[in-house]
Scaffold this motif. Structure first.
Motif, PDB file in Angstrom:
ATOM      1  N   VAL A  33       5.227 -40.132  19.472  1.00 38.39           N
ATOM      2  CA  VAL A  33       5.954 -41.379  19.693  1.00 38.39           C
ATOM      3  C   VAL A  33       5.766 -42.268  18.465  1.00 38.39           C
ATOM      4  N   ILE A  34       6.878 -42.724  17.914  1.00 39.14           N
ATOM      5  CA  ILE A  34       6.853 -43.621  16.759  1.00 39.14           C
ATOM      6  C   ILE A  34       7.555 -44.903  17.169  1.00 39.14           C
ATOM      7  N   GLY A  35       6.876 -46.028  17.051  1.00 39.98           N
ATOM      8  CA  GLY A  35       7.451 -47.309  17.435  1.00 39.98           C
ATOM      9  C   GLY A  35       7.478 -48.279  16.268  1.00 39.98           C
ATOM     10  N   VAL A  36       8.434 -49.185  16.284  1.00 39.16           N
ATOM     11  CA  VAL A  36       8.530 -50.241  15.272  1.00 39.16           C
ATOM     12  C   VAL A  36       8.607 -51.575  16.001  1.00 39.16           C
ATOM     13  N   ASN A  37       7.689 -52.469  15.704  1.00 40.70           N
ATOM     14  CA  ASN A  37       7.710 -53.807  16.291  1.00 40.70           C
ATOM     15  C   ASN A  37       8.492 -54.747  15.388  1.00 40.70           C
ATOM     16  N   LEU A  38       9.478 -55.406  15.968  1.00 41.34           N
ATOM     17  CA  LEU A  38      10.354 -56.295  15.208  1.00 41.34           C
ATOM     18  C   LEU A  38      10.091 -57.762  15.522  1.00 41.34           C
ATOM     19  N   ILE A  39       9.847 -58.075  16.787  1.00 45.37           N
ATOM     20  CA  ILE A  39       9.550 -59.439  17.218  1.00 45.37           C
ATOM     21  C   ILE A  39       8.395 -59.380  18.208  1.00 45.37           C
ATOM     22  N   GLY A  40       7.406 -60.253  18.043  1.00 41.75           N
ATOM     23  CA  GLY A  40       6.315 -60.343  19.000  1.00 41.75           C
ATOM     24  C   GLY A  40       5.090 -59.544  18.601  1.00 41.75           C
ATOM     25  N   GLU A  41       3.980 -59.872  19.256  1.00 40.04           N
ATOM     26  CA  GLU A  41       2.712 -59.194  19.022  1.00 40.04           C
ATOM     27  C   GLU A  41       2.431 -58.236  20.176  1.00 40.04           C
ATOM     28  N   GLU A  42       2.185 -56.987  19.835  1.00 45.65           N
ATOM     29  CA  GLU A  42       1.835 -55.988  20.842  1.00 45.65           C
ATOM     30  C   GLU A  42       0.333 -55.765  20.817  1.00 45.65           C
ATOM     31  N   LYS A  43      -0.294 -55.853  21.971  1.00 40.76           N
ATOM     32  CA  LYS A  43      -1.704 -55.495  22.098  1.00 40.76           C
ATOM     33  C   LYS A  43      -1.761 -54.054  22.589  1.00 40.76           C
ATOM     34  N   VAL A  44      -2.408 -53.202  21.824  1.00 39.59           N
ATOM     35  CA  VAL A  44      -2.417 -51.773  22.110  1.00 39.59           C
ATOM     36  C   VAL A  44      -3.819 -51.311  22.512  1.00 39.59           C
ATOM     37  N   TRP A  45      -3.874 -50.530  23.572  1.00 34.67           N
ATOM     38  CA  TRP A  45      -5.101 -49.822  23.950  1.00 34.67           C
ATOM     39  C   TRP A  45      -4.825 -48.349  23.720  1.00 34.67           C
ATOM     40  N   LEU A  46      -5.640 -47.713  22.874  1.00 32.74           N
ATOM     41  CA  LEU A  46      -5.405 -46.318  22.519  1.00 32.74           C
ATOM     42  C   LEU A  46      -6.731 -45.575  22.432  1.00 32.74           C
ATOM     43  N   ASP A  47      -6.894 -44.604  23.323  1.00 34.32           N
ATOM     44  CA  ASP A  47      -8.108 -43.774  23.305  1.00 34.32           C
ATOM     45  C   ASP A  47      -9.384 -44.611  23.195  1.00 34.32           C
ATOM     46  N   ARG A  48      -9.547 -45.584  24.085  1.00 32.23           N
ATOM     47  CA  ARG A  48     -10.750 -46.409  24.239  1.00 32.23           C
ATOM     48  C   ARG A  48     -10.956 -47.419  23.119  1.00 32.23           C
ATOM     49  N   ARG A  49      -9.929 -47.712  22.349  1.00 36.42           N
ATOM     50  CA  ARG A  49     -10.038 -48.773  21.345  1.00 36.42           C
ATOM     51  C   ARG A  49      -8.801 -49.652  21.419  1.00 36.42           C
ATOM     52  N   GLU A  50      -8.921 -50.859  20.870  1.00 37.76           N
ATOM     53  CA  GLU A  50      -7.820 -51.815  20.945  1.00 37.76           C
ATOM     54  C   GLU A  50      -7.455 -52.317  19.555  1.00 37.76           C
ATOM     55  N   PHE A  51      -6.162 -52.612  19.376  1.00 37.48           N
ATOM     56  CA  PHE A  51      -5.708 -53.229  18.132  1.00 37.48           C
ATOM     57  C   PHE A  51      -4.409 -53.967  18.412  1.00 37.48           C
ATOM     58  N   GLU A  52      -3.959 -54.776  17.461  1.00 36.53           N
ATOM     59  CA  GLU A  52      -2.705 -55.519  17.597  1.00 36.53           C
ATOM     60  C   GLU A  52      -1.696 -55.008  16.573  1.00 36.53           C
ATOM     61  N   ALA A  53      -0.441 -54.998  16.987  1.00 37.58           N
ATOM     62  CA  ALA A  53       0.652 -54.568  16.111  1.00 37.58           C
ATOM     63  C   ALA A  53       1.739 -55.625  16.158  1.00 37.58           C
ATOM     64  N   GLY A  54       1.903 -56.367  15.059  1.00 37.17           N
ATOM     65  CA  GLY A  54       2.916 -57.416  14.998  1.00 37.17           C
ATOM     66  C   GLY A  54       4.174 -56.946  14.299  1.00 37.17           C
ATOM     67  N   PRO A  55       5.086 -57.863  14.011  1.00 39.33           N
ATOM     68  CA  PRO A  55       6.324 -57.519  13.314  1.00 39.33           C
ATOM     69  C   PRO A  55       6.035 -56.808  11.989  1.00 39.33           C
ATOM     70  N   GLY A  56       6.769 -55.744  11.718  1.00 35.96           N
ATOM     71  CA  GLY A  56       6.553 -54.978  10.496  1.00 35.96           C
ATOM     72  C   GLY A  56       5.585 -53.833  10.668  1.00 35.96           C
ATOM     73  N   SER A  57       5.023 -53.694  11.885  1.00 31.40           N
ATOM     74  CA  SER A  57       4.069 -52.616  12.145  1.00 31.40           C
ATOM     75  C   SER A  57       4.783 -51.390  12.711  1.00 31.40           C
ATOM     76  N   ILE A  58       4.316 -50.218  12.303  1.00 29.54           N
ATOM     77  CA  ILE A  58       4.785 -48.949  12.849  1.00 29.54           C
ATOM     78  C   ILE A  58       3.621 -48.336  13.615  1.00 29.54           C
ATOM     79  N   THR A  59       3.816 -48.074  14.897  1.00 34.04           N
ATOM     80  CA  THR A  59       2.769 -47.466  15.704  1.00 34.04           C
ATOM     81  C   THR A  59       3.064 -45.981  15.879  1.00 34.04           C
ATOM     82  N   LEU A  60       2.002 -45.175  15.877  1.00 34.53           N
ATOM     83  CA  LEU A  60       2.144 -43.719  15.871  1.00 34.53           C
ATOM     84  C   LEU A  60       1.188 -43.112  16.885  1.00 34.53           C
ATOM     85  N   TYR A  61       1.739 -42.345  17.825  1.00 33.10           N
ATOM     86  CA  TYR A  61       0.929 -41.746  18.875  1.00 33.10           C
ATOM     87  C   TYR A  61       1.131 -40.235  18.873  1.00 33.10           C
TER      88      TYR A  61
END
Length: 263
Positions: A33-61
């Motif tokens: 899964v490949i995601g692109v955040n365009l507006i807003g802050e995403e709070k991500v929980w992934l495999d027991r850790r957390e991070f934030e992905a704001g505009p301009g971020s590409i998330t990869l699962y």
């Protein structure tokens, strides 16, 4: 509340989501899964850790990773997503396998280009969808590169190989062969086919086929064939589709072109 656009593009599943305060329970996917955040802050929980992905971020699962999270209550969020099996992604990019090393990459320029291609893939225009499939394959090469996956160098391709690709496209102008078929015929992955074709011609296969189709349309119009028949014979979706591409190429509509010839 959310608005979702969703489509299949060949072997890729793509979507665009506008929402407010949307959250996802912890879950996993069978695909990459490949995601692109365009507006807003995403709070991500992934495999027991957390991070934030704001505009301009590409998330990869990677397949099977447990993920969850979303936007804060009441916060606007706009993101686009692409789903592809690891096997399909590897085959398209000419890799033996794909596994992302980084879960989040801040790449604003790449994120915008990837989002534009995904949104284009949601178009109702079949030619635009095909063009954006080509764009996506090349962009996915960039994405896996910044995620830590090393891409193989392009295999040597001769002019005769690209000429063969052009022959195949020209022989099926009314319905261009899918990228998979074209790549299989030439023994190249989609990614390496597109890079080699663009390097040799300056155009993608779909762009090259469209310019040839438009050029042949001009010849038929010159010989007196009606615009509607030309559109049908050359595989344009309809006459307005022919009009759009003919005008973009020659600065004049097919109808006006024929009227000018009669003067």
């Amino acid at each position: 509340m959310s608005t979702l656009q969703h489509a299949w593009l060949g072997n890729y599943e793509v979507s665009s989501t506008h929402c407010t305060g949307l959250t996802f329970a912890r879950h996993s996917h069978d695909e990459c899964v490949i995601g692109v955040n365009l507006i807003g802050e995403e709070k991500v929980w992934l495999d027991r850790r957390e991070f934030e992905a704001g505009p301009g971020s590409i998330t990869l699962y990677n397949p099977g990773q447990i993920q969850g999270g979303g936007a804060a209550h009441g916060a606007p969020w706009h993101f686009v997503s692409l789903y592809a099996t690891a096997e399909q992604l590897a085959a398209d990019l000419g890799l033996s396998h794909v596994e992302f090393d980084h879960a989040c990459c801040f790449q604003p320029d790449l994120a915008q280009r990837l989002a534009a291609a995904i949104k284009g893939a949601l178009s109702a225009d079949a030619w635009l969808r095909e063009r954006n499939e080509e764009a996506l394959v090349l962009l996915l090469g960039e994405v896996v590169g910044v995620s830590g996956v090393r891409l193989a160098g392009s295999p040597k391709t001769s002019k005769s190989l690209i000429s063969r690709a052009q022959e195949l496209l020209a022989s099926q102008l009314h319905q261009s062969p899918p990228l998979d078929q074209l790549g299989d015929e030439l023994g190249l992955s989609k990614f390496h086919l597109l890079r080699a074709f663009q390097k040799e011609t300056g155009l993608s296969p779909r762009q090259w086929a469209m310019q040839l189709r438009t050029c042949r349309a001009k010849g038929l119009l010159r010989s007196g064939v009606s615009a509607s028949d030309v559109a049908h014979d050359l595989g344009f979706a309809n006459q307005s589709h022919l009009n759009r591409h003919f005008r973009a190429a020659y600065g004049i509509t097919p109808g006006r072109y024929q009227r000018v010839l009669k003067r």
